[in-house]
Scaffold this motif. Structure first.
Motif, short mmCIF file in Angstrom:
data_model
loop_
_atom_site.label_atom_id
_atom_site.label_comp_id
_atom_site.label_asym_id
_atom_site.label_seq_id
_atom_site.Cartn_x
_atom_site.Cartn_y
_atom_site.Cartn_z
N CYS A 11 0.69 -1.12 0.01
CA CYS A 11 -0.09 0.09 -0.09
C CYS A 11 0.86 1.14 -0.07
N ILE A 12 0.47 2.02 -0.99
CA ILE A 12 1.52 3.39 -0.93
C ILE A 12 0.43 4.60 -0.40
N CYS A 14 -2.43 5.82 -1.00
CA CYS A 14 -3.06 6.65 -1.97
C CYS A 14 -4.28 6.98 -1.88
N SER A 15 -5.29 6.06 -0.98
CA SER A 15 -6.26 6.36 -0.51
C SER A 15 -7.49 6.20 -1.58
N CYS A 17 -9.03 3.70 -2.04
CA CYS A 17 -9.93 2.62 -1.45
C CYS A 17 -11.02 3.13 -0.69
N CYS A 61 -7.30 0.71 -6.73
CA CYS A 61 -6.00 0.69 -6.02
C CYS A 61 -4.61 0.58 -6.99
N SER A 63 -1.89 0.23 -6.70
CA SER A 63 -0.62 -0.92 -6.25
C SER A 63 -1.28 -2.22 -5.98
#
Ligand code: F3S
Length: 81
Positions: A11-12, A14-15, A17, A61, A63
């Motif tokens: 998870c990077i 990125c928000s 989700c 997402c 990633s």
């Protein structure tokens, strides 16, 4: 039923989700996502009326950190924050 868990190693933050599925994903202090149904254990069935949101999150997402399966995830304690 569907089950979901976040791979917090990839998870990077990125928000995307949490925008797609605000009832399913939340973030820790670092912005890393977790599945809020059961604190990212992946053992709680996703309510049927949230399955569309889950698929949106899965697809958004960047990633591929949103994991989705038809069976509970097991032995994923290390993924929990
Ligand atoms: Fe992380 Fe992907 Fe969500 S990068 S914050 S799991 S959209």
């Amino acid at each position: 039923a569907k089950y979901t868990i976040v791979d917090q190693d990839t998870c990077i933050a990125c928000s995307a989700c949490g925008i797609a599925a605000p009832d399913l994903f939340d973030y820790n202090d670092e912005g890393i996502s977790f599945a809020c149904l059961d604190d990212n254990q992946g053992m709680t069935p996703v309510p049927e009326d949230m399955e569309d949101d889950l698929e949106d999150a899965y697809e958004s997402c960047p990633s591929n950190s949103i994991k989705m399966a038809d069976e509970p995830f097991t032995c994923k304690k290390e993924a929990a924050s």
